[in-house]
Design a protein around this motif. Structure first.
Motif, PDB file in Angstrom:
ATOM      1  N   ALA A  11      -9.797  19.475   6.611  1.00 24.73           N
ATOM      2  CA  ALA A  11      -9.157  20.718   7.031  1.00 24.73           C
ATOM      3  C   ALA A  11      -7.698  20.438   7.387  1.00 24.73           C
ATOM      4  CB  ALA A  11      -9.900  21.304   8.228  1.00 24.73           C
ATOM      5  N   PRO A  12      -6.838  21.438   7.249  1.00 26.87           N
ATOM      6  CA  PRO A  12      -5.429  21.239   7.570  1.00 26.87           C
ATOM      7  C   PRO A  12      -5.231  20.642   8.965  1.00 26.87           C
ATOM      8  CG  PRO A  12      -5.724  23.344   6.496  1.00 26.87           C
ATOM      9  CD  PRO A  12      -7.105  22.800   6.776  1.00 26.87           C
ATOM     10  N   GLY A  13      -4.398  19.625   9.023  1.00 25.09           N
ATOM     11  CA  GLY A  13      -4.078  18.988  10.296  1.00 25.09           C
ATOM     12  C   GLY A  13      -5.036  17.891  10.721  1.00 25.09           C
ATOM     13  N   THR A  14      -6.115  17.658   9.962  1.00 24.90           N
ATOM     14  CA  THR A  14      -7.093  16.643  10.360  1.00 24.90           C
ATOM     15  C   THR A  14      -6.955  15.331   9.603  1.00 24.90           C
ATOM     16  OG1 THR A  14      -8.776  17.401   8.787  1.00 24.90           O
ATOM     17  CG2 THR A  14      -8.776  18.431  10.972  1.00 24.90           C
ATOM     18  N   VAL A  15      -6.160  15.306   8.564  1.00 25.46           N
ATOM     19  CA  VAL A  15      -5.967  14.087   7.767  1.00 25.46           C
ATOM     20  C   VAL A  15      -4.577  13.539   8.084  1.00 25.46           C
ATOM     21  CG1 VAL A  15      -5.836  13.136   5.442  1.00 25.46           C
ATOM     22  CG2 VAL A  15      -7.458  14.977   5.930  1.00 25.46           C
ATOM     23  N   THR A  16      -4.522  12.257   8.426  1.00 22.96           N
ATOM     24  CA  THR A  16      -3.230  11.640   8.719  1.00 22.96           C
ATOM     25  C   THR A  16      -3.026  10.430   7.822  1.00 22.96           C
ATOM     26  OG1 THR A  16      -4.186  10.273  10.460  1.00 22.96           O
ATOM     27  CG2 THR A  16      -3.239  12.388  11.132  1.00 22.96           C
ATOM     28  N   GLY A  17      -1.816  10.162   7.516  1.00 25.08           N
ATOM     29  CA  GLY A  17      -1.465   8.996   6.716  1.00 25.08           C
ATOM     30  C   GLY A  17      -0.681   8.012   7.553  1.00 25.08           C
ATOM     31  N   ALA A  18      -0.296   6.927   6.932  1.00 21.39           N
ATOM     32  CA  ALA A  18       0.544   5.934   7.598  1.00 21.39           C
ATOM     33  C   ALA A  18       1.894   6.559   7.932  1.00 21.39           C
ATOM     34  CB  ALA A  18       0.731   4.729   6.674  1.00 21.39           C
ATOM     35  N   PRO A  19       2.591   6.020   8.929  1.00 16.67           N
ATOM     36  CA  PRO A  19       3.895   6.574   9.289  1.00 16.67           C
ATOM     37  C   PRO A  19       4.878   6.649   8.119  1.00 16.67           C
ATOM     38  CG  PRO A  19       3.170   5.017  10.960  1.00 16.67           C
ATOM     39  CD  PRO A  19       2.194   4.919   9.816  1.00 16.67           C
ATOM     40  N   PRO A  39      -8.272  25.943   2.243  1.00 20.50           N
ATOM     41  CA  PRO A  39      -7.127  25.164   2.726  1.00 20.50           C
ATOM     42  C   PRO A  39      -7.585  23.733   3.013  1.00 20.50           C
ATOM     43  CG  PRO A  39      -7.474  27.146   4.061  1.00 20.50           C
ATOM     44  CD  PRO A  39      -8.647  27.014   3.153  1.00 20.50           C
ATOM     45  N   ALA A  40      -6.778  22.760   2.624  1.00 23.57           N
ATOM     46  CA  ALA A  40      -7.146  21.360   2.862  1.00 23.57           C
ATOM     47  C   ALA A  40      -5.931  20.461   2.733  1.00 23.57           C
ATOM     48  CB  ALA A  40      -8.220  20.911   1.880  1.00 23.57           C
ATOM     49  N   ASP A  41      -6.012  19.310   3.399  1.00 28.90           N
ATOM     50  CA  ASP A  41      -5.042  18.232   3.238  1.00 28.90           C
ATOM     51  C   ASP A  41      -5.735  17.114   2.462  1.00 28.90           C
ATOM     52  OD1 ASP A  41      -3.344  19.730   4.809  1.00 28.90           O
ATOM     53  OD2 ASP A  41      -3.546  18.464   6.588  1.00 28.90           O
ATOM     54  N   VAL A  42      -4.981  16.407   1.638  1.00 31.45           N
ATOM     55  CA  VAL A  42      -5.529  15.331   0.802  1.00 31.45           C
ATOM     56  C   VAL A  42      -4.657  14.095   0.963  1.00 31.45           C
ATOM     57  CG1 VAL A  42      -6.106  14.630  -1.555  1.00 31.45           C
ATOM     58  CG2 VAL A  42      -6.392  17.027  -0.883  1.00 31.45           C
ATOM     59  N   LEU A  43      -5.302  12.953   1.198  1.00 30.52           N
ATOM     60  CA  LEU A  43      -4.582  11.687   1.323  1.00 30.52           C
ATOM     61  C   LEU A  43      -4.915  10.806   0.128  1.00 30.52           C
ATOM     62  CD1 LEU A  43      -2.771   9.786   3.024  1.00 30.52           C
ATOM     63  CD2 LEU A  43      -4.876   8.931   4.080  1.00 30.52           C
ATOM     64  N   LEU A  44      -3.871  10.351  -0.551  1.00 27.52           N
ATOM     65  CA  LEU A  44      -4.005   9.413  -1.669  1.00 27.52           C
ATOM     66  C   LEU A  44      -3.472   8.060  -1.231  1.00 27.52           C
ATOM     67  CD1 LEU A  44      -2.422  11.662  -4.442  1.00 27.52           C
ATOM     68  CD2 LEU A  44      -4.848  11.384  -3.947  1.00 27.52           C
ATOM     69  N   ARG A  45      -4.176   7.001  -1.601  1.00 26.18           N
ATOM     70  CA  ARG A  45      -3.693   5.642  -1.323  1.00 26.18           C
ATOM     71  C   ARG A  45      -3.817   4.839  -2.608  1.00 26.18           C
ATOM     72  NH1 ARG A  45      -6.954   3.869   2.918  1.00 26.18           N
ATOM     73  NH2 ARG A  45      -5.556   4.991   4.315  1.00 26.18           N
ATOM     74  N   ASP A  46      -2.706   4.318  -3.058  1.00 16.48           N
ATOM     75  CA  ASP A  46      -2.689   3.526  -4.298  1.00 16.48           C
ATOM     76  C   ASP A  46      -3.416   4.249  -5.425  1.00 16.48           C
ATOM     77  OD1 ASP A  46      -1.229   1.472  -3.066  1.00 16.48           O
ATOM     78  OD2 ASP A  46      -3.069   0.555  -2.305  1.00 16.48           O
ATOM     79  N   MET A  57       0.849  -1.168   0.000  1.00 15.41           N
ATOM     80  CA  MET A  57       0.000   0.000   0.000  1.00 15.41           C
ATOM     81  C   MET A  57       0.899   1.238   0.000  1.00 15.41           C
ATOM     82  SD  MET A  57      -2.967   1.076   2.718  1.00 15.41           S
ATOM     83  CE  MET A  57      -2.008   0.619   4.134  1.00 15.41           C
ATOM     84  N   SER A  58       0.643   2.133  -0.917  1.00 18.07           N
ATOM     85  CA  SER A  58       1.421   3.353  -1.052  1.00 18.07           C
ATOM     86  C   SER A  58       0.534   4.563  -0.759  1.00 18.07           C
ATOM     87  CB  SER A  58       1.958   3.433  -2.479  1.00 18.07           C
ATOM     88  OG  SER A  58       2.557   4.675  -2.707  1.00 18.07           O
ATOM     89  N   GLU A  59       0.975   5.425   0.154  1.00 17.00           N
ATOM     90  CA  GLU A  59       0.194   6.618   0.504  1.00 17.00           C
ATOM     91  C   GLU A  59       0.995   7.882   0.234  1.00 17.00           C
ATOM     92  OE1 GLU A  59      -2.830   5.197   4.007  1.00 17.00           O
ATOM     93  OE2 GLU A  59      -1.160   6.475   4.561  1.00 17.00           O
ATOM     94  N   ILE A  60       0.267   8.918  -0.184  1.00 14.66           N
ATOM     95  CA  ILE A  60       0.832  10.259  -0.340  1.00 14.66           C
ATOM     96  C   ILE A  60      -0.098  11.206   0.401  1.00 14.66           C
ATOM     97  CG2 ILE A  60       1.436  12.113  -1.927  1.00 14.66           C
ATOM     98  CD1 ILE A  60       1.828   9.934  -4.090  1.00 14.66           C
ATOM     99  N   LEU A  61       0.461  11.990   1.329  1.00 14.31           N
ATOM    100  CA  LEU A  61      -0.301  12.987   2.075  1.00 14.31           C
ATOM    101  C   LEU A  61       0.139  14.369   1.607  1.00 14.31           C
ATOM    102  CD1 LEU A  61      -2.290  13.771   4.299  1.00 14.31           C
ATOM    103  CD2 LEU A  61      -0.393  13.593   5.931  1.00 14.31           C
ATOM    104  N   ILE A  62      -0.791  15.096   1.012  1.00 20.87           N
ATOM    105  CA  ILE A  62      -0.526  16.459   0.532  1.00 20.87           C
ATOM    106  C   ILE A  62      -1.082  17.418   1.569  1.00 20.87           C
ATOM    107  CG2 ILE A  62      -0.884  18.113  -1.331  1.00 20.87           C
ATOM    108  CD1 ILE A  62      -1.511  15.654  -3.145  1.00 20.87           C
ATOM    109  N   THR A  63      -0.208  18.234   2.145  1.00 24.79           N
ATOM    110  CA  THR A  63      -0.630  19.128   3.233  1.00 24.79           C
ATOM    111  C   THR A  63      -0.382  20.591   2.881  1.00 24.79           C
ATOM    112  OG1 THR A  63       1.529  18.976   4.301  1.00 24.79           O
ATOM    113  CG2 THR A  63      -0.145  17.386   4.998  1.00 24.79           C
ATOM    114  N   GLY A  64      -1.178  21.449   3.497  1.00 24.13           N
ATOM    115  CA  GLY A  64      -0.940  22.883   3.433  1.00 24.13           C
ATOM    116  C   GLY A  64      -1.356  23.576   2.155  1.00 24.13           C
TER     117      GLY A  64
END
Length: 71
Positions: free
Chosen positions: A36-44, A21-28, A1-8
């Motif tokens: 909202a900024p700071g509310t989306v988290t990805g895998a370590p 303003p927003a954060d976006v998480l992509l997986r595969d 599984m590959s994740e990309i977290l785009i922040t800020g």
């Protein structure tokens, strides 16, 4: 599984809503979370991209995925 977290970034979601303003998480290569900024988290081990001062937009292939994660 590959994740990309785009922040800020400033999100243009394609719905006609004002950019925000927003954060976006992509997986595969699929959008799995938008928040909202700071509310989306990805895998370590997620790749993190700092989009501060930049605009984040969906591509045509992600239109329905992004809209499903809004509100």
């Amino acid at each position: 599984m590959s994740e990309i977290l785009i922040t800020g970034g400033r999100l243009i979601d394609g719905t006609g809503a004002a950019p925000r303003p927003a954060d976006v998480l992509l997986r595969d290569d699929s959008i799995v979370a938008v928040g909202a900024p700071g509310t989306v988290t990805g895998a370590p081990d997620a790749r993190r991209l700092d989009a501060t001062g930049k605009t984040v937009m969906r591509s045509e292939e992600h239109t329905s995925e992004l809209q499903s994660h809004l509100n």
